[in-house]
Design an enzyme around this catalytic site. Structure first.
Site, PDB file in Angstrom:
ATOM      1  N   LYS A 172       0.839  -1.198   0.000  1.00 54.46           N
ATOM      2  CA  LYS A 172       0.000   0.000   0.000  1.00 54.46           C
ATOM      3  C   LYS A 172       0.873   1.248   0.000  1.00 54.46           C
ATOM      4  O   LYS A 172       1.604   1.502   0.957  1.00 54.46           O
ATOM      5  CB  LYS A 172      -0.913   0.047   1.226  1.00 54.46           C
ATOM      6  CG  LYS A 172      -1.912   1.209   1.172  1.00 54.46           C
ATOM      7  CD  LYS A 172      -2.622   1.431   2.494  1.00 54.46           C
ATOM      8  CE  LYS A 172      -1.813   2.322   3.415  1.00 54.46           C
ATOM      9  NZ  LYS A 172      -1.743   3.732   2.924  1.00 54.46           N
TER      10      LYS A 172
ATOM     11  N   CYS B  37      13.309  11.160   6.520  1.00 52.61           N
ATOM     12  CA  CYS B  37      13.354  10.747   7.923  1.00 52.61           C
ATOM     13  C   CYS B  37      14.752  10.880   8.492  1.00 52.61           C
ATOM     14  O   CYS B  37      14.925  11.025   9.706  1.00 52.61           O
ATOM     15  CB  CYS B  37      12.856   9.316   8.060  1.00 52.61           C
ATOM     16  SG  CYS B  37      13.607   8.173   6.873  1.00 52.61           S
TER      17      CYS B  37
ATOM     18  N   GLU C 125      10.749   1.182  10.038  1.00 50.63           N
ATOM     19  CA  GLU C 125      11.665   2.312   9.850  1.00 50.63           C
ATOM     20  C   GLU C 125      10.862   3.572  10.111  1.00 50.63           C
ATOM     21  O   GLU C 125      10.007   3.949   9.315  1.00 50.63           O
ATOM     22  CB  GLU C 125      12.244   2.299   8.426  1.00 50.63           C
ATOM     23  CG  GLU C 125      13.483   3.153   8.289  1.00 50.63           C
ATOM     24  CD  GLU C 125      13.240   4.410   7.494  1.00 50.63           C
ATOM     25  OE1 GLU C 125      13.160   5.479   8.143  1.00 50.63           O
ATOM     26  OE2 GLU C 125      13.125   4.343   6.270  1.00 50.63           O
TER      27      GLU C 125
ATOM     28  N   GLU D 272      10.482  15.768  15.412  1.00 54.70           N
ATOM     29  CA  GLU D 272      10.611  15.701  13.960  1.00 54.70           C
ATOM     30  C   GLU D 272       9.631  16.668  13.298  1.00 54.70           C
ATOM     31  O   GLU D 272       8.437  16.654  13.590  1.00 54.70           O
ATOM     32  CB  GLU D 272      10.331  14.279  13.475  1.00 54.70           C
ATOM     33  CG  GLU D 272      10.613  14.080  12.001  1.00 54.70           C
ATOM     34  CD  GLU D 272      10.461  12.638  11.562  1.00 54.70           C
ATOM     35  OE1 GLU D 272      11.277  12.171  10.749  1.00 54.70           O
ATOM     36  OE2 GLU D 272       9.523  11.965  12.039  1.00 54.70           O
TER      37      GLU D 272
ATOM     38  N   SER E 243       5.649   7.119  10.499  1.00 55.08           N
ATOM     39  CA  SER E 243       5.813   7.830  11.765  1.00 55.08           C
ATOM     40  C   SER E 243       5.991   6.872  12.928  1.00 55.08           C
ATOM     41  O   SER E 243       5.535   5.720  12.898  1.00 55.08           O
ATOM     42  CB  SER E 243       4.600   8.728  12.029  1.00 55.08           C
ATOM     43  OG  SER E 243       3.460   7.941  12.341  1.00 55.08           O
ATOM     44  N   THR E 244       6.653   7.358  13.970  1.00 49.35           N
ATOM     45  CA  THR E 244       6.856   6.564  15.176  1.00 49.35           C
ATOM     46  C   THR E 244       5.526   6.219  15.835  1.00 49.35           C
ATOM     47  O   THR E 244       5.352   5.105  16.350  1.00 49.35           O
ATOM     48  CB  THR E 244       7.758   7.338  16.154  1.00 49.35           C
ATOM     49  OG1 THR E 244       9.049   7.503  15.560  1.00 49.35           O
ATOM     50  CG2 THR E 244       7.906   6.598  17.472  1.00 49.35           C
ATOM     51  N   GLU E 245       4.582   7.146  15.806  1.00 46.95           N
ATOM     52  CA  GLU E 245       3.284   6.900  16.436  1.00 46.95           C
ATOM     53  C   GLU E 245       2.579   5.711  15.802  1.00 46.95           C
ATOM     54  O   GLU E 245       2.054   4.829  16.496  1.00 46.95           O
ATOM     55  CB  GLU E 245       2.409   8.155  16.339  1.00 46.95           C
ATOM     56  CG  GLU E 245       2.855   9.333  17.187  1.00 46.95           C
ATOM     57  CD  GLU E 245       4.107  10.007  16.651  1.00 46.95           C
ATOM     58  OE1 GLU E 245       4.817  10.653  17.444  1.00 46.95           O
ATOM     59  OE2 GLU E 245       4.382   9.887  15.432  1.00 46.95           O
ATOM     60  N   VAL E 246       2.551   5.671  14.470  1.00 49.62           N
ATOM     61  CA  VAL E 246       1.909   4.551  13.783  1.00 49.62           C
ATOM     62  C   VAL E 246       2.702   3.273  14.006  1.00 49.62           C
ATOM     63  O   VAL E 246       2.138   2.190  14.151  1.00 49.62           O
ATOM     64  CB  VAL E 246       1.749   4.855  12.279  1.00 49.62           C
ATOM     65  CG1 VAL E 246       1.186   3.647  11.533  1.00 49.62           C
ATOM     66  CG2 VAL E 246       0.840   6.061  12.077  1.00 49.62           C
ATOM     67  N   GLY E 247       4.036   3.376  14.043  1.00 49.43           N
ATOM     68  CA  GLY E 247       4.859   2.210  14.313  1.00 49.43           C
ATOM     69  C   GLY E 247       4.530   1.565  15.644  1.00 49.43           C
ATOM     70  O   GLY E 247       4.502   0.327  15.766  1.00 49.43           O
TER      71      GLY E 247
END
Length: 500
Positions: free
Chosen positions: A203, A311, A277, A408, A256-260
């Site tokens: 996706k 990033c 990543e 970021e 993003s870190t949040e979604v990770g």
């Protein structure tokens, strides 16, 4: 006695010559005719274009003009299920049993077609994403082709990649890519997955889906067996359905870190493998013995040429106090020379911000930087009247605790801090939740090794920045994620290693 003619002070003449009589570049736009963008795109499932079961479509726009480029299918949970089932069937019937040498031929063929259609892909990437055409043309598309070439070579050599072990493919890989390097991130993920015998459901980001969808046509042209690669489009709900699907064996996510963190929680307790990543706040460090002009150009490349949409962008600049004034002066001069405008113009250095929402985030952080008391400098360039543009911006007198030095931003905004000693700058550079990349500028090799040994970053560049190679792994530590993509390490993320 002769009367001398009165003249203006030399200093004012110099300033006037520098800014008023500079010759502007004539426009050099790349032709859009190379890009064949369809008015509507469906889902690429099982080797065919299929209408979304949701019957929904969303618009993708050109961020430089705010004009609609195309309408793209919005995949729902049932569409994700169709794609995963197609990938599973292709894995069981064709791909896992195909000789590795034959798999390599397909991957090599995809790479060759990308080369043949490079100009078309570069134009589409720039129209859909807003990055300058010279970046798409000279880096993104060639690097994407190179990754397919590289992993095509590994397909029949896995016993050398993993000596004394028996590598086995995982099965179906769900891959979710970001909007900053759409085609390159697609290549990073698809190529090693195919080389190791996996099938794929991918996706692209909802704001930059067009090069991935063009790749679907390339995959059809390469005669890859149906279902080996499936490309579906949608937003967060589509990605969530991919992550949570019970028949997916591997999650590969860049974003993003949040979604990770959400993905980690979602797959906890399952046997799904993952590579993440995530975000970064890279430190770029200039010592007083560095080649200053080279370092300044490296800083410009690290943060501005991609609109800061990287990033690993070196958005935190640490300069040794003894050369800080010189570096800042040169940076200000260089910012004035940057051309902001139409991404399709070959003269443009800084193109459009990818979306309205990202532009709002950048403006928010610029406002925060001012409120925190940092000194702001921005280019005096004129911005286009339409589209999502921002002037290249630099903050000085930044404190280590300031949000613009810790969070970021993902835009052309640089925070400049100073230091005195090696120990001080290492402590400051490591004082962040991220650990993706860093840069060191110095004339001493011993100092480079000292810094790279002690810095908590997945990639550290020395006297350069943002250099990538298919054979070199890339990834981070801490909240920048885990796992590596690229190189030999990129293969291991897609196999189970069994004892002989």
């Amino acid at each position: 006695m002769a009367v001398q003619k009165k003249t203006s002070p030399r200093k004012s003449n110099t300033v006037r010559l520098k800014f008023d009589t500079a010759w502007p570049y004539s426009p050099a736009p790349e032709s859009k005719s190379a890009a064949q963008i369809k008015p509507q795109y469906d889902l690429f499932i099982n080797g065919e274009w299929q209408k979304p079961l949701t019957k929904k479509y969303f618009k993708t726009i050109n961020p430089a003009s705010e004009q609609v480029l195309s309408e793209v299918a919005d995949a729902g949970e049932a569409d994700v299920n169709k794609a995963v089932n197609a990938a599973r069937a292709a894995y069981d019937k064709h791909w896992k049993n195909m000789p590795a040498k034959e798999r390599g031929k397909y991957i090599f063929r995809i790479a060759r077609i990308i080369q043949e259609r490079a100009r078309e892909l570069a134009v589409i990437e720039t129209l859909d994403g807003g990055k300058p055409i010279k970046e798409s043309r000279d880096f993104d598309i060639p690097a994407a082709a190179n990754h397919f070439f590289y992993y095509a070579g590994w397909a029949d050599k896995l016993e050398y990649a993993f000596p004394n072990r028996r590598p086995e493919a995982l099965g179906v890989a769900a891959q979710i890519i970001p909007w900053n390097f759409p085609l390159l991130m697609t290549a990073w993920k698809i190529a090693p997955a195919l080389a190791t015998g996996n099938t794929v459901v991918l996706k692209p980001a909802e704001t930059t889906p067009l090069t991935a969808l063009t790749l679907a046509d390339i995959i059809r042209e390469s005669d890859l067996p149906p279902g080996v690669v499936n490309i579906i489009t949608g937003a967060g709900n589509t990605g969530a359905a991919m992550v949570n699907h019970p028949d997916v064996n591997k999650i590969a996510f860049t974003g993003s870190t949040e979604v990770g963190k959400i993905i980690q929680r979602s797959i906890a307790g399952t046997d799904k493998k993952s590579t993440l990543e995530l975000g970064g706040k890279a430190a770029n460090i200039i010592f007083d013995d560095a080649p200053i002009d080279q370092a300044v150009e490296g800083v410009i490349n690290a943060i501005y040429f991609n609109q800061g949409h990287v990033c690993c962008a070196g958005s935190r600049l640490y300069v040794q106090e003894s050369v800080a004034k010189e570096v800042i002066r040169k940076l200000k001069d260089r910012l004035e020379s940057l051309i902001v405008g139409d991404p399709m113009d070959k003269n443009t250095d800084i193109g459009a911000i990818n979306s309205r929402s990202q532009l709002d985030i950048i403006h928010k952080y610029i406002k925060i930087g001012k409120m925190e008391g940092a000194d702001m400098y921005e280019s005096s360039c004129k911005l286009p009247g339409k589209g999502y543009f921002v002037r290249p911006t630099m903050f000085t007198n930044v404190a280590q605790s300031n949000r613009i030095a810790q969070e970021e931003i993902f835009g052309p905004v640089l925070s400049v801090l100073t230091f005195r000693t090696d120990d001080e700058v290492i402590e400051k550079a490591n004082n962040t939740p991220y650990g993706l990349s860093a840069g060191v500028w110095t004339d001493k090799g011993s100092k480079i090794f000292n810094m790279t040994r002690r810095m908590k970053a997945g990639v550290v560049w020395a006297n350069t920045f943002n250099k990538f190679d298919p054979a070199s792994p890339f990834g981070g530590y801490k909240e920048s994620g885990f796992g590596r993509e690229g190189g030999l390490h990129g293969l291991s993320a897609y196999v189970n290693l069994r004892n002989l």
